[in-house]
Design an enzyme around this catalytic site. Sequence first.
Site, PDB file in Angstrom:
ATOM      1  N   ASN A   9       0.921  -1.222   0.091  1.00  0.00           N
ATOM      2  CA  ASN A   9       0.087   0.015   0.050  1.00  0.00           C
ATOM      3  C   ASN A   9       0.950   1.218  -0.052  1.00  0.00           C
ATOM      4  O   ASN A   9       1.401   1.547   1.215  1.00  0.00           O
ATOM      5  CB  ASN A   9      -0.836  -0.010   1.407  1.00  0.00           C
ATOM      6  CG  ASN A   9      -1.943   1.023   1.355  1.00  0.00           C
ATOM      7  OD1 ASN A   9      -2.111   2.036   0.459  1.00  0.00           O
ATOM      8  ND2 ASN A   9      -2.832   1.013   2.096  1.00  0.00           N
ATOM      9  N   LYS A  16       3.242   0.708   3.205  1.00  0.00           N
ATOM     10  CA  LYS A  16       3.059  -0.322   3.928  1.00  0.00           C
ATOM     11  C   LYS A  16       3.026  -1.830   3.203  1.00  0.00           C
ATOM     12  O   LYS A  16       2.347  -1.669   2.155  1.00  0.00           O
ATOM     13  CB  LYS A  16       1.741  -0.174   4.739  1.00  0.00           C
ATOM     14  CG  LYS A  16       1.445   1.301   5.395  1.00  0.00           C
ATOM     15  CD  LYS A  16      -0.074   1.424   6.010  1.00  0.00           C
ATOM     16  CE  LYS A  16      -0.267   2.864   6.015  1.00  0.00           C
ATOM     17  NZ  LYS A  16      -1.813   3.185   6.218  1.00  0.00           N
ATOM     18  N   ARG A  96      -1.573  -1.759  -4.395  1.00  0.00           N
ATOM     19  CA  ARG A  96      -2.805  -0.637  -4.230  1.00  0.00           C
ATOM     20  C   ARG A  96      -2.535   0.351  -5.194  1.00  0.00           C
ATOM     21  O   ARG A  96      -1.738   1.100  -5.100  1.00  0.00           O
ATOM     22  CB  ARG A  96      -3.168  -0.363  -2.730  1.00  0.00           C
ATOM     23  CG  ARG A  96      -4.073   1.005  -2.889  1.00  0.00           C
ATOM     24  CD  ARG A  96      -4.516   1.299  -1.353  1.00  0.00           C
ATOM     25  NE  ARG A  96      -5.398   2.370  -1.513  1.00  0.00           N
ATOM     26  CZ  ARG A  96      -5.042   3.468  -1.142  1.00  0.00           C
ATOM     27  NH1 ARG A  96      -4.186   3.783  -0.220  1.00  0.00           N
ATOM     28  NH2 ARG A  96      -6.213   4.448  -0.949  1.00  0.00           N
ATOM     29  N   ASP A 152      -8.482   1.148  -6.442  1.00  0.00           N
ATOM     30  CA  ASP A 152      -9.632   2.098  -5.580  1.00  0.00           C
ATOM     31  C   ASP A 152     -10.719   2.326  -6.067  1.00  0.00           C
ATOM     32  O   ASP A 152     -11.715   2.403  -5.397  1.00  0.00           O
ATOM     33  CB  ASP A 152      -8.939   3.171  -4.940  1.00  0.00           C
ATOM     34  CG  ASP A 152      -8.316   3.137  -3.521  1.00  0.00           C
ATOM     35  OD1 ASP A 152      -8.367   1.900  -2.877  1.00  0.00           O
ATOM     36  OD2 ASP A 152      -7.916   3.891  -2.749  1.00  0.00           O
ATOM     37  N   HIS A 212     -14.727   6.158   5.272  1.00  0.00           N
ATOM     38  CA  HIS A 212     -13.527   5.705   5.405  1.00  0.00           C
ATOM     39  C   HIS A 212     -12.608   7.081   5.629  1.00  0.00           C
ATOM     40  O   HIS A 212     -12.474   7.926   4.692  1.00  0.00           O
ATOM     41  CB  HIS A 212     -12.977   5.183   4.085  1.00  0.00           C
ATOM     42  CG  HIS A 212     -11.476   4.687   4.350  1.00  0.00           C
ATOM     43  ND1 HIS A 212     -10.800   3.642   4.187  1.00  0.00           N
ATOM     44  CD2 HIS A 212     -10.222   5.606   4.521  1.00  0.00           C
ATOM     45  CE1 HIS A 212      -9.605   3.575   4.496  1.00  0.00           C
ATOM     46  NE2 HIS A 212      -9.205   5.045   4.345  1.00  0.00           N
ATOM     47  N   ILE A 213     -12.537   7.437   6.799  1.00  0.00           N
ATOM     48  CA  ILE A 213     -11.979   8.830   7.347  1.00  0.00           C
ATOM     49  C   ILE A 213     -10.545   8.527   7.811  1.00  0.00           C
ATOM     50  O   ILE A 213     -10.031   8.041   8.898  1.00  0.00           O
ATOM     51  CB  ILE A 213     -12.764   9.380   8.429  1.00  0.00           C
ATOM     52  CG1 ILE A 213     -14.383   9.275   8.157  1.00  0.00           C
ATOM     53  CG2 ILE A 213     -12.274  10.876   8.771  1.00  0.00           C
ATOM     54  CD1 ILE A 213     -14.594  10.270   6.764  1.00  0.00           C
ATOM     55  N   GLY A 214      -9.424   8.786   7.001  1.00  0.00           N
ATOM     56  CA  GLY A 214      -8.137   9.074   7.329  1.00  0.00           C
ATOM     57  C   GLY A 214      -7.531  10.227   6.942  1.00  0.00           C
ATOM     58  O   GLY A 214      -8.116  11.292   6.883  1.00  0.00           O
ATOM     59  N   SER A 215      -6.195  10.095   6.688  1.00  0.00           N
ATOM     60  CA  SER A 215      -5.620  11.501   6.110  1.00  0.00           C
ATOM     61  C   SER A 215      -6.198  11.820   4.958  1.00  0.00           C
ATOM     62  O   SER A 215      -6.304  13.041   4.480  1.00  0.00           O
ATOM     63  CB  SER A 215      -4.061  11.600   6.333  1.00  0.00           C
ATOM     64  OG  SER A 215      -3.561  10.411   5.896  1.00  0.00           O
ATOM     65  N   GLU A 401      -6.658  -2.585   4.024  1.00  0.00           N
ATOM     66  CA  GLU A 401      -6.650  -2.640   2.692  1.00  0.00           C
ATOM     67  C   GLU A 401      -5.878  -3.906   2.151  1.00  0.00           C
ATOM     68  O   GLU A 401      -5.792  -4.594   1.144  1.00  0.00           O
ATOM     69  CB  GLU A 401      -6.273  -1.366   2.321  1.00  0.00           C
ATOM     70  CG  GLU A 401      -7.134  -0.209   2.273  1.00  0.00           C
ATOM     71  CD  GLU A 401      -6.646   1.332   2.260  1.00  0.00           C
ATOM     72  OE1 GLU A 401      -5.738   1.309   2.933  1.00  0.00           O
ATOM     73  OE2 GLU A 401      -7.230   2.112   1.675  1.00  0.00           O
TER      74      GLU A 401
HETATM   75  N1  LIG Z   1      -7.167   8.861  18.547  1.00  0.00           N
HETATM   76  C1  LIG Z   1      -7.501   9.489  17.536  1.00  0.00           C
HETATM   77  N2  LIG Z   1      -8.315  10.538  17.215  1.00  0.00           N
HETATM   78  C2  LIG Z   1      -8.315  11.134  15.940  1.00  0.00           C
HETATM   79  N3  LIG Z   1      -7.677  10.897  15.181  1.00  0.00           N
HETATM   80  C3  LIG Z   1      -6.877   9.943  15.146  1.00  0.00           C
HETATM   81  C4  LIG Z   1      -6.410   9.267  16.427  1.00  0.00           C
HETATM   82  N4  LIG Z   1      -5.532   8.328  16.185  1.00  0.00           N
HETATM   83  C5  LIG Z   1      -4.996   8.324  14.861  1.00  0.00           C
HETATM   84  N5  LIG Z   1      -5.953   9.595  14.225  1.00  0.00           N
HETATM   85  C6  LIG Z   1      -5.509   9.959  13.071  1.00  0.00           C
HETATM   86  O1  LIG Z   1      -5.692   8.862  11.733  1.00  0.00           O
HETATM   87  C7  LIG Z   1      -5.299   9.555  10.757  1.00  0.00           C
HETATM   88  C8  LIG Z   1      -4.491   8.408   9.827  1.00  0.00           C
HETATM   89  O2  LIG Z   1      -5.310   7.471   9.422  1.00  0.00           O
HETATM   90  P1  LIG Z   1      -5.214   6.401   8.348  1.00  0.00           P
HETATM   91  O3  LIG Z   1      -6.467   5.862   7.930  1.00  0.00           O
HETATM   92  O4  LIG Z   1      -4.146   5.517   8.792  1.00  0.00           O
HETATM   93  O5  LIG Z   1      -4.492   7.527   7.213  1.00  0.00           O
HETATM   94  P2  LIG Z   1      -3.951   7.113   5.760  1.00  0.00           P
HETATM   95  O6  LIG Z   1      -3.918   5.565   5.166  1.00  0.00           O
HETATM   96  O7  LIG Z   1      -4.926   8.089   4.914  1.00  0.00           O
HETATM   97  O8  LIG Z   1      -2.543   7.838   5.937  1.00  0.00           O
HETATM   98  C9  LIG Z   1      -4.177  10.629  11.410  1.00  0.00           C
HETATM   99  O9  LIG Z   1      -4.653  12.017  10.797  1.00  0.00           O
HETATM  100  C10 LIG Z   1      -4.019  10.428  12.597  1.00  0.00           C
HETATM  101  O10 LIG Z   1      -3.794  11.505  13.329  1.00  0.00           O
HETATM  102  C1  LIG Z   2      -7.588   7.382  -2.193  1.00  0.00           C
HETATM  103  C2  LIG Z   2      -7.050   8.209  -1.256  1.00  0.00           C
HETATM  104  O1  LIG Z   2      -7.138   9.179  -0.793  1.00  0.00           O
HETATM  105  O2  LIG Z   2      -6.009   7.397  -0.706  1.00  0.00           O
HETATM  106  P1  LIG Z   2      -5.444   7.736   0.718  1.00  0.00           P
HETATM  107  O3  LIG Z   2      -6.315   8.010   1.745  1.00  0.00           O
HETATM  108  O4  LIG Z   2      -4.657   6.757   0.936  1.00  0.00           O
HETATM  109  O5  LIG Z   2      -4.690   9.049   0.410  1.00  0.00           O
HETATM  110 MG   LIG Z   3      -5.472   5.373   3.619  1.00  0.00          MG
END
Ligand SMILES: Nc1ncnc2c1ncn2[C@@H]1O[C@H](COP(=O)(O)OP(=O)(O)O)[C@@H](O)[C@H]1O
Ligand SMILES: CC(=O)OP(=O)(O)O
Ligand SMILES: [Mg+2]
Length: 414
Positions: A9, A16, A96, A152, A212-215, A401
Amino acid sequence: MGKYILAVNAGSSSVKVTFYTCDNPPRAIADAQVSGITAPPPTFKYQHGETKVKDELKEKLNTPQDAFKYILERCFKDSELSEVASERDVAYICHRIVHGGEYHEAVEINDDTLHHLEKLEDLAPLHNFSALEIVRFCKKELPSVKSITCFDSAFHQTLPDCVKTYPINQDIAKANGLRKYGFHGISYSFILRSVAQFLGKPQEQTNIIAMHIGSGASMCAIKDGKSVDTTMGLTPLSGLPGATRSGDIDPSLVFHYTSEAGKLSPASTKEMHISTAEEILNKQSGWKALTGTTDFAQIAVDKFPSEAHKLAFDIVVDRMLGYIGNYYLKLGGKVDALVFAGGIGEKSALLRRTLVEKSQCLGFAIDAKANENGPRDDEVVKDISQSSSQGPRVVICQTNEQFEMAYTTIQSRA
Ligand SMILES: Nc1ncnc2c1ncn2[C@@H]1O[C@H](COP(=O)(O)OP(=O)(O)O)[C@@H](O)[C@H]1O
Ligand SMILES: CC(=O)OP(=O)(O)O
Ligand SMILES: [Mg+2]
């Protein structure tokens, strides 16, 4: 042929890799990751059985391809991971790839598919370029291993025409592939299967609002097991804000922001072209631009450190809430579950509590304690709904993933 699968990934700042057996379902034997490629020094994290390593690296790893090479070398040389010591032990490498254009499913890399994917590189340069660099490396350096690319965008091929079409000149749109594709589909596919199984329903009858809430952050309306709408579009920029992405804005804003908008950004290289506007909206916006941090854990806290942190949190809540309402209607109110996933969705109890409280009028309700505790490490889906609630379930799904890619590869070859 080798016995193991490597699932890769590659993001712009981290790579990763998880090693799996070829069992059905695949079993993870080791996990390795390099992060901080864009903010040196990079760190290397590695887990195999009881062994856990976290090193700050002195090596300069400038690109995801360098990071992948580093991971591979360290893992091949690790005497504790003797199962995977060379190319001979690896059957498949799954990659990915964020933008898969018209591909509906994973494909094996050969000269034709690679050429086709290279043509798509400019549609998602920030994501596809790094991943394809690793594909090219594997093809050259590990020629006996089959490379499988998982997309994706593939999960969203079911989007109806009225959802995926932008109201612009259709000759130009068709000639240039300008439409909504949607992303995070590898994760949505994992989420759908896991949540359907948890609910005891066939996937084809499962209706969920998945987040799906990440960066990078997106949401998806899944009706009868199919994606019927999602927040990202032609590229992963649209929809929700992310750590450094603006999410939806008025497209004319870029020309008022800078007169250089259409010029190539200094971050472009001979092989990878990004405009200044793309660079600003993808890399210099989002909650980092508002607060200075990309780490949402520093923003989603009960006592906000500053007004700017509160504003960033409120913006994320506002945009997500809008889509919950939108998708509730698109599913005709027949929602089995509201699903929180991704690093933030899985870890931020405050974000979940705030959103569910604001969605009470749709029948969603959570159990405060279950929400605060979150899932155990081995719990893929955790129900956090209020026990007395007659409304749709509210669940956390620990999405994966890499597993999904290894799983897809095993299924298609079984
Ligand atoms: N306890 C928490 N509360 C809020 N956000 C968090 C917490 N722990 C981790 N995060 C946030 O999760 C995000 C990373 O999510 P992830 O899905 O691993 O991201 P990506 O794969 O898009 O890099 C970062 O913004 C990190 O700060
Ligand atoms: C599609 C996409 O935004 O992927 P990531 O969250 O890994 O940056
Ligand atoms: Mg991601």
